[in-house]
Design a protein around this motif. Structure first.
Motif, short mmCIF file in Angstrom:
data_model
loop_
_atom_site.label_atom_id
_atom_site.label_comp_id
_atom_site.label_asym_id
_atom_site.label_seq_id
_atom_site.Cartn_x
_atom_site.Cartn_y
_atom_site.Cartn_z
N THR A 271 0.83 -1.21 0.00
CA THR A 271 0.00 0.00 0.00
C THR A 271 0.86 1.25 0.00
OG1 THR A 271 -1.66 -1.23 1.28
CG2 THR A 271 -1.92 1.15 1.14
N ALA A 272 1.97 1.22 0.73
CA ALA A 272 2.89 2.35 0.73
C ALA A 272 3.42 2.62 -0.68
CB ALA A 272 4.05 2.09 1.69
N CYS A 273 3.73 1.55 -1.40
CA CYS A 273 4.18 1.71 -2.79
C CYS A 273 3.10 2.34 -3.65
CB CYS A 273 4.57 0.35 -3.36
SG CYS A 273 6.01 -0.41 -2.58
N MET A 274 1.85 1.92 -3.46
CA MET A 274 0.74 2.50 -4.22
C MET A 274 0.61 3.99 -3.92
SD MET A 274 -2.33 -0.33 -4.39
CE MET A 274 -2.56 -0.57 -2.63
N GLU A 287 -5.12 3.18 -13.68
CA GLU A 287 -3.83 3.19 -14.38
C GLU A 287 -2.73 2.62 -13.48
OE1 GLU A 287 -5.19 7.12 -16.96
OE2 GLU A 287 -3.92 7.32 -15.18
N LEU A 288 -2.81 2.91 -12.20
CA LEU A 288 -1.88 2.31 -11.24
C LEU A 288 -1.96 0.79 -11.29
CD1 LEU A 288 -0.11 2.61 -8.48
CD2 LEU A 288 -2.33 2.22 -7.37
N PHE A 376 0.41 -5.05 -8.73
CA PHE A 376 -0.41 -4.93 -7.53
C PHE A 376 -1.46 -6.04 -7.51
CE2 PHE A 376 1.34 -0.69 -8.31
CZ PHE A 376 2.02 -0.52 -7.11
N LEU A 377 -1.03 -7.18 -7.00
CA LEU A 377 -1.86 -8.38 -6.95
C LEU A 377 -2.38 -8.60 -5.54
CD1 LEU A 377 0.41 -10.80 -9.04
CD2 LEU A 377 -1.63 -9.57 -9.84
N GLY A 378 -3.46 -9.36 -5.46
CA GLY A 378 -4.02 -9.72 -4.16
C GLY A 378 -4.58 -11.13 -4.22
#
Length: 616
Positions: A271-274, A287-288, A376-378
């Motif tokens: 999340t910090a990276c996002m 887009e992120l 950004f996977l979950g």
């Protein structure tokens, strides 16, 4: 089926719909497999139609890609089906092909309208007169959303536009709907035209006291990346060695961790990276979520200076592949995100390999390949630990949880980071920040030059920055036009004279309207100590050792917002005057700067006593 047959089937479905007939077995949507053939997702007669992933932005949930015809009243269901077949396969002449979100939004608003008609015992679209349509408009304007507020003008426009689209599409059916408002439009009825138009963006700007701590906390987490990732690697090594849970738990305790804490730390780090990417790039959340491995790259100019870039996909405007100029720390955040995604990407690759072994034509292979290189996977626990790109909603939930961890009282919405970026970038051109110079590598907001750097640049983002800059500029000019606004500097006298002119002039409704009219015609930039109205460059005023040069420049305007800057410079120059080793030339220079400061401060209303107080 092969591509030729698939396209032929779709063409038959379209031709049938245009002749007011639906062939329930005709192919409507499908997904392209690795060998070039197609797997059918939905047929025209299906009660639930699934749209392909390719027409949606990254981060769209699977349940947002379906059209459930059972939600429509029975008497309208077949007509709506004809409309949707035509809309999906052909679109509307003169408009761009509809994206997935556009199709789903129209479908949902059409369902709402058709249900409203059903409740009023109207059984045919042909009976929808302009009076009935106006009644629906009045009904919508009385509705309130989840927060108890009336529906926004934008939401109303979307609802009313659905009626216009339904009118066009229904002409293919045996129950054509008349134009809902022959002499009006959806935008006008929603209040987006004329004197009632919405003139300001509704998206909130993230305040400094929220954005600053959020960014600092994100950087702090980034600094812990090696520690967190190394613990995860150690856990996976123990598991690969066949160590039991008790062994792993005891070893983690010695390291000061539990496995649950490691999982949370990885989530917060991601999340910090996002947050860092969103804050430093101005890209949208969708887009992120489109970013993939190796999306970060650098270029170098003739002077050897590096430019940092990222590649992604822009869905909203249909721009497709895009590049954004970013800060160096953005690359660092993306590098950490790629390391975090590595294990999940490996699991996805293994799953794809297993599917190929069992059934090379499994449609899940094509879907999973879209996610296999995303950053950004979950993991969805309630779907058998299914791995995929985070949804936009999930990303925002994580960002808000991260804000709670930082003890920040703020709820983040999808567009806030983009608008905040635009406003910060615009402010930097007006002297409040120096960020733009490092971000865009350019001293001004020349959108044409910025866009010319690459045809893949996000022109819409630059437009947002430009609009924000124009708004700031308008506010400055409006303040200058106030009768009691204190101004000094070489260009201040013409402004004061303009304010007192009494001859007949072109009249405006108020000062705000006047400033808005004048703003595009006046060149205005900040030097840090003044506002410069010169339209040519090459001046060093306000920079380096020439901080006071703007004080007696004929192109400068200095208002109260710069008073504290001149007070600080004045104090510094008085301190320099006490030095004994600067020589006659240095002393002369300091005395000149003191005179300039005193002239500016007096022009801003300071008395001799005020200057004495500043000096003390």
């Amino acid at each position: 089926m092969n591509e030729a047959k698939f396209r032929a089937e779709q063409l038959k479905a379209l031709q049938a719909a245009e002749t007011e007939v639906i062939n329930p077995n005709a192919v409507l949507t499908g997904v392209r497999l690795e060998d070039g053939s197609y797997h059918v997702l939905s047929r025209c007669g299906d009660d639930a139609v699934t749209l392909p992933d390719t027409v949606f932005a990254a981060g769209t949930r699977n349940n947002q890609k379906k059209l459930n015809f059972l939600r429509a009243p029975v008497q309208f269901r077949e007509t709506l089906r004809i409309c949707m077949v035509v809309y999906i396969l052909k679109g509307i002449e003169g408009r761009p092909p509809p994206k997935g979100r556009t199709i789903v939004t129209f479908f949902m608003h059409a369902i709402v309208f058709l249900t409203w008609l059903h409740d009023r015992c109207i059984a045919r679209l042909g009976d929808v007169t302009p009076l009935v349509s106006q009644q629906y408009v009045d009904f919508c304007k009385e509705l309130k959303g989840q927060k108890g507020k009336f529906l926004s003008a934008g939401h109303l426009t979307s609802r009313f536009s659905a009626l216009e689209t339904l009118h066009i599409l229904s002409q293919q059916s045996d129950d054509p709907m008349p134009h809902p408002w022959p002499e009006s439009s959806a935008k006008h009825l929603a209040g987006l035209t004329g004197q009632n138009r919405v003139q300001e963006a509704k998206t909130e700007i993230i305040p400094d006291d929220i954005l600053g701590p959020l960014f600092q906390s994100a950087v702090d987490w980034l600094d812990r990346a090696d520690e967190i990732i190394s613990v995860r690697v150690q856990i996976e090594d123990w598991k690969s060695e066949g160590r039991n849970r008790g062994f792993i738990r005891s070893r983690l305790e010695k390291l000061g961790w539990t496995e649950g804490e490691v999982n949370k730390a990885e989530m917060y780090l991601q999340t910090a990276c996002m947050c860092i990417v969103l804050i430093t790039s101005g890209i949208r959340v969708s887009e992120l979520l489109s970013l993939k491995n190796q999306c970060a790259f650098k270029t170098q100019d003739d002077q050897g200076e590096f430019f940092h870039w990222i590649r992604g996909v822009s869905y909203k405007t249909g721009a497709g592949d895009c590049e954004w100029l970013v800060a160096e720390i953005t690359h660092r955040a993306l590098g950490v995100a790629e390391r975090l995604a590595g294990p999940l990407q490996a699991r996805l690759d293994q799953h794809i390999s297993d599917l190929r072994t069992n059934n090379p034509k499994d449609p899940d292979i094509a879907r999973l390949r879209e996610h296999s290189h995303r950053l950004f996977l979950g993991v969805t626990m309630n779907q058998n630990n299914r791995i995929g790109t985070l949804s936009k909603d999930s990303a925002l939930v994580r960002i808000n949880s991260f804000a709670d961890l930082c003890r920040l009282d703020w709820r983040f919405a999808p567009h806030q980071f983009r608008r905040t970026f635009a406003v910060y970038a615009a402010h930097s051109a007006f002297g409040d920040l120096r960020y733009l110079r490092d971000h865009f590598k350019h001293w001004s907001l020349d959108m044409t030059i910025l866009y010319a750097m690459s045809r893949l640049q996000d022109a819409d983002l630059y437009d947002s920055v430009g609009l924000a800059a124009l708004g700031i500029k308008t506010d400055i000019l409006e303040h200058w036009l106030e009768p009691d606004a204190i101004l000094t500097g070489g260009a201040a006298e013409p402004i004061r004279a303009f304010r007192t002119r009494t001859e007949a002039l072109a009249t405006k409704e108020d000062r705000a309207e006047m400033a808005k009219t004048m703003s595009p015609l006046i060149h205005l930039r900040a030097t840090g100590v003044a506002w410069c109205t010169a339209d040519t460059g090459g001046c060093n005023g306000g920079q380096g050792i020439e901080k006071t040069r703007c004080g007696d420049c004929g192109n400068a305007v200095i208002d109260e917002s710069r008073k504290h800057v001149w007070q600080s410079i004045y104090v510094q120059q008085l301190e320099l005057l006490d030095l004994t080793d600067i020589g006659p030339a240095g002393t002369e220079r300091v005395e000149r700067d003191i005179r300039r400061c005193e002239a500016v401060l007096k022009g801003l209303g300071a008395t001799k006593e005020d200057l004495a107080n500043v000096a003390s």
